[in-house]
Design a protein around this motif. Structure first.
Motif, PDB file in Angstrom:
ATOM      1  N   GLN A   1     -31.603  45.781 -10.733  1.00  0.00           N
ATOM      2  CA  GLN A   1     -31.403  44.330 -10.820  1.00  0.00           C
ATOM      3  C   GLN A   1     -29.960  43.964 -10.440  1.00  0.00           C
ATOM      4  OE1 GLN A   1     -32.700  42.798 -14.592  1.00  0.00           O
ATOM      5  NE2 GLN A   1     -32.374  40.705 -13.941  1.00  0.00           N
TER       6      GLN A   1
ATOM      7  N   ARG B   1     -29.518  44.375  -6.694  1.00  0.00           N
ATOM      8  CA  ARG B   1     -30.189  43.329  -5.907  1.00  0.00           C
ATOM      9  C   ARG B   1     -29.325  42.080  -5.741  1.00  0.00           C
ATOM     10  NH1 ARG B   1     -36.111  44.094  -8.611  1.00  0.00           N
ATOM     11  NH2 ARG B   1     -37.057  45.308  -6.948  1.00  0.00           N
ATOM     12  N   ILE B   2     -28.411  41.871  -6.690  1.00  0.00           N
ATOM     13  CA  ILE B   2     -27.511  40.718  -6.585  1.00  0.00           C
ATOM     14  C   ILE B   2     -26.637  40.867  -5.336  1.00  0.00           C
ATOM     15  CG2 ILE B   2     -25.653  39.450  -7.748  1.00  0.00           C
ATOM     16  CD1 ILE B   2     -26.878  40.504 -10.408  1.00  0.00           C
TER      17      ILE B   2
ATOM     18  N   TYR C   1     -39.210  28.232  -4.059  1.00  0.00           N
ATOM     19  CA  TYR C   1     -39.990  27.922  -5.267  1.00  0.00           C
ATOM     20  C   TYR C   1     -40.484  26.482  -5.130  1.00  0.00           C
ATOM     21  CZ  TYR C   1     -36.970  31.796  -6.457  1.00  0.00           C
ATOM     22  OH  TYR C   1     -36.272  32.970  -6.412  1.00  0.00           O
TER      23      TYR C   1
ATOM     24  N   ASN D   1     -27.426  34.828 -12.767  1.00  0.00           N
ATOM     25  CA  ASN D   1     -26.639  36.031 -12.470  1.00  0.00           C
ATOM     26  C   ASN D   1     -25.144  35.867 -12.679  1.00  0.00           C
ATOM     27  OD1 ASN D   1     -28.650  37.998 -11.569  1.00  0.00           O
ATOM     28  ND2 ASN D   1     -29.047  36.531  -9.942  1.00  0.00           N
TER      29      ASN D   1
ATOM     30  N   PRO E   1     -32.264  36.865 -21.137  1.00  0.00           N
ATOM     31  CA  PRO E   1     -31.971  35.456 -21.397  1.00  0.00           C
ATOM     32  C   PRO E   1     -33.207  34.701 -21.911  1.00  0.00           C
ATOM     33  CG  PRO E   1     -32.374  35.816 -19.059  1.00  0.00           C
ATOM     34  CD  PRO E   1     -32.479  37.143 -19.718  1.00  0.00           C
TER      35      PRO E   1
ATOM     36  N   GLU F   1     -35.334  31.465 -21.921  1.00  0.00           N
ATOM     37  CA  GLU F   1     -35.515  30.322 -21.011  1.00  0.00           C
ATOM     38  C   GLU F   1     -36.023  29.105 -21.813  1.00  0.00           C
ATOM     39  OE1 GLU F   1     -34.762  30.340 -17.837  1.00  0.00           O
ATOM     40  OE2 GLU F   1     -34.653  32.450 -17.260  1.00  0.00           O
TER      41      GLU F   1
ATOM     42  N   ARG G   1     -40.463  22.702 -20.963  1.00  0.00           N
ATOM     43  CA  ARG G   1     -41.151  22.104 -19.804  1.00  0.00           C
ATOM     44  C   ARG G   1     -42.619  22.544 -19.768  1.00  0.00           C
ATOM     45  NH1 ARG G   1     -42.280  22.200 -14.300  1.00  0.00           N
ATOM     46  NH2 ARG G   1     -42.191  24.459 -14.177  1.00  0.00           N
TER      47      ARG G   1
ATOM     48  N   MET H   1     -37.926  35.968  -6.524  1.00  0.00           N
ATOM     49  CA  MET H   1     -37.196  35.943  -7.804  1.00  0.00           C
ATOM     50  C   MET H   1     -36.695  37.340  -8.137  1.00  0.00           C
ATOM     51  SD  MET H   1     -39.326  33.460 -10.324  1.00  0.00           S
ATOM     52  CE  MET H   1     -39.460  31.721  -9.997  1.00  0.00           C
ATOM     53  N   GLU H   2     -37.568  38.315  -7.897  1.00  0.00           N
ATOM     54  CA  GLU H   2     -37.221  39.694  -8.239  1.00  0.00           C
ATOM     55  C   GLU H   2     -36.013  40.185  -7.424  1.00  0.00           C
ATOM     56  OE1 GLU H   2     -40.135  43.391  -8.800  1.00  0.00           O
ATOM     57  OE2 GLU H   2     -40.765  41.488  -9.613  1.00  0.00           O
TER      58      GLU H   2
ATOM     59  N   GLY I   1     -32.325  39.274  -8.271  1.00  0.00           N
ATOM     60  CA  GLY I   1     -31.721  39.795  -9.495  1.00  0.00           C
ATOM     61  C   GLY I   1     -32.114  39.041 -10.749  1.00  0.00           C
ATOM     62  N   THR I   2     -33.165  38.218 -10.680  1.00  0.00           N
ATOM     63  CA  THR I   2     -33.624  37.499 -11.870  1.00  0.00           C
ATOM     64  C   THR I   2     -34.885  38.185 -12.404  1.00  0.00           C
ATOM     65  OG1 THR I   2     -34.891  35.985 -10.516  1.00  0.00           O
ATOM     66  CG2 THR I   2     -32.678  35.305 -11.096  1.00  0.00           C
ATOM     67  N   LYS I   3     -35.365  37.705 -13.556  1.00  0.00           N
ATOM     68  CA  LYS I   3     -36.539  38.340 -14.169  1.00  0.00           C
ATOM     69  C   LYS I   3     -37.736  37.401 -14.100  1.00  0.00           C
ATOM     70  CE  LYS I   3     -34.033  41.240 -17.417  1.00  0.00           C
ATOM     71  NZ  LYS I   3     -33.699  41.491 -18.830  1.00  0.00           N
TER      72      LYS I   3
ATOM     73  N   PHE J   1     -39.277  34.519 -16.814  1.00  0.00           N
ATOM     74  CA  PHE J   1     -39.265  33.098 -16.470  1.00  0.00           C
ATOM     75  C   PHE J   1     -40.677  32.533 -16.323  1.00  0.00           C
ATOM     76  CE2 PHE J   1     -39.067  29.593 -13.389  1.00  0.00           C
ATOM     77  CZ  PHE J   1     -38.167  28.758 -14.041  1.00  0.00           C
TER      78      PHE J   1
END
Lengths: 257, 269
Positions: free
Chosen positions: A87, A90-91, A103, A119, B47, B49, B55, B141-142, B145-147, B151
């Motif tokens: 992870q 990947r940043i 999205y 991040n 984190p 959310e 929402r 998203m993956e 670097g997010t999860k 989310f």
């Protein structure tokens, strides 16, 4: 716009792939790929549809697991590191998807903020706004900030997709078919954008395409993927200086009458 | 003879197909188990959310509110109307408020809410996540670097687990209101008498069992919808299958859970 000469550091390999193999069901897609991507270089991977070009960058970014071989990205063995380390890695890698993958329930602003706020811990609202405006300016689409992805054209979606990856200042960019489905003028704009990203963000990139114009305008080096392996690697002219009937049709279709 | 021959000819392939189906079923069970386990592993880790949970709660509530209001009211009226003749035969019309409230609070409210939510919310979650999967939004998203699991999945499951019990409580009151209006029109019972008679036979265990049911139903609808959508494949066809699978599986599980919870609540009485 002519591509500026890139500053490629051949002593610094940012991606090193050795003996990479991947199969789906009974079909061997990649059959022992070796690849080096140097710091500051744009490497174009060319090949027919279904030859595993997109699979290659999905393996590099850890979205898929290889059957065999090693993938080293910025000194990390992608096949061996933990989920958390992957992870963090990947940043440092930007991935521009073929269909942009914006999205669709979020505005352009929210799309761009999404990776940033998750991040960069402790980032302020001012810094977020500044970053969003900066990348939107870089892709020339500041006016779309409050629009939904469904309101954008194909080319605009591609640009926003690239902007979303740039917001994390990646060291490596992976482009999956950046010009697929776009008109020639927009293709030229996207090619220029890829070169601008290379020059301004000092990125090293792998560009997956079967568009030879894109390959010629953006690639410092071309790798031709045929039958699961890189058969020809070199500059654009070197790769196509051949009578190989698996390679020649690519050139003939695009550049001869 | 021909029949025996054809059976002999096709038996091995049929057996192989059956074996594949059984293997696929157990593989799916394992995947569902791993998915639920992953939910519990990730839901407590940062984190958090919060904004997205709020929402999603709003989305779940708004999506089902109108339909639940209408259905709850109609269930209350119809159940009261249908029950009246039987009670009249025994000269027990005065028991109508009690009968209606027991049926609504103990069984109908959570069940009706869950079935509507499975149709409206479950399918929507399945289709939404399925669409995100096939258009590579989850992959996007993956790689940033997010999860995405956190989310998309954790937030939706929390939202359904919180919101469906609230909707079930609301359904109960709307259905009781429907029952009251019918009783009031026919028997001339006052509001306070109706409510007094309605709540008299109910115990704490009944409320608790009903609430527990709604919580379990909410969790089931959320997790099934997310599982189907998150693991969707095969393009647009897969999105349709994910939405359909979310509804069918959730409804089936809701009925099984209803039976189990009624049984368990019975032991506490």
């Amino acid at each position: 716009m002519e591509k500026q000469k890139a500053h490629i550091d051949k002593n610094n390999t940012v991606i090193k792939v050795r003996g990479l193999e991947k199969s789906f069901a009974d079909y061997d897609v990649l059959r022992g790929i070796d690849l080096d991507l140097y710091q500051g270089e744009n490497l174009v991977v060319l090949g027919r549809s279904g030859t595993g070009k997109s699979v290659l960058i999905k393996l590099i970014s850890g979205l898929l697991k290889p059957d065999a071989g090693s993938i080293e990205v910025l000194g990390n063995d992608v096949t061996a590191i933990s989920e958390r380390e992957l992870q963090e890695l990947r940043i440092r890698i930007g991935f521009s998807f073929q269909n942009s993958a914006l999205y669709d329930s979020m505005t352009v602003r929210k799309n761009l903020e999404f990776p940033l706020v998750r991040n960069r811990k402790g980032i302020t609202r001012d810094e977020i706004n500044k970053n969003v405006e900066s990348v939107l300016d870089a892709v020339g689409l500041s006016h779309t900030i409050n629009q939904m992805p469904s309101e954008l054209s194909g080319g605009q979606r591609k640009r926003i997709g690239i902007a979303r990856t740039l917001i994390l200042n990646p060291e490596i960019m992976l482009y999956d078919e950046p010009t697929a489905g776009l008109d020639p003028i927009t293709c030229i704009e996207i090619n220029d954008l890829i070169n601008e990203v290379q020059a301004n963000y000092k990125t090293s990139s792998i560009i997956i395409t079967h568009d030879l114009t894109c390959a010629k305008h953006t690639g410092d080096r071309i790798a031709m993927l045929l039958e699961g392996q890189f058969q020809r690697v070199g500059t654009f002219d070197e790769v196509f200086a051949t009578d190989d009937n698996r390679v020649k049709p690519f050139y003939d279709y695009n550049f001869t009458e | 003879m021909a029949t025996i021959k054809s059976i002999t000819k096709f038996a091995p392939s049929r057996f192989a197909r059956l074996k594949d189906r059984v293997a696929a079923f157990f593989l799916m069970l394992y995947r569902v188990y791993a998915f639920i386990l992953r939910f519990f592993k990730e839901v407590f880790l940062p984190p958090y959310e919060f904004k997205e949970v709020v929402r999603q709660c709003y989305e779940v509530g708004v999506r089902s509110f109108t339909l639940i209001s209408l259905t709850g009211f109609i269930v209350g009226v119809i159940f009261t109307k249908q029950s009246r003749p039987s009670l009249t035969d025994f000269g027990a019309t005065s028991w109508l408020p009690s009968l209606v409230s027991i049926a609504i609070m103990k069984a109908l409210a959570p069940l009706v809410t869950a079935l509507i939510a499975a149709g409206k919310v479950g399918s929507s979650i399945g289709a939404e996540l399925g669409s995100m999967r096939v258009t590579e939004q989850i992959d996007a998203m993956e790689v940033s670097g997010t999860k995405p699991f956190k989310f998309l999945v954790c937030t939706r499951v929390i939202a359904t687990t919180i919101t469906i019990p609230l909707l079930a409580t609301y359904t109960a009151f709307i259905a009781l209101l429907g029952g009251y209006l019918n009783v009031s029109q026919n028997e001339g019972t006052s509001y306070s008498t109706f409510m007094e008679q309605a709540f008299e036979p109910l115990t704490f265990v009944d409320f608790w069992a009903s609430l527990s049911k709604a919580i379990v139903f909410g969790f089931t609808i959320g997790i099934v919808g997310c599982y189907q959508g998150y693991n969707s494949t095969k393009g647009t066809e897969g999105v349709g299958k994910a939405a359909n699978g979310a509804v069918v599986t959730a409804m089936f599980l809701v009925f099984i859970e209803e039976v189990l919870i009624v049984q368990i609540a019975g032991w506490f009485r």
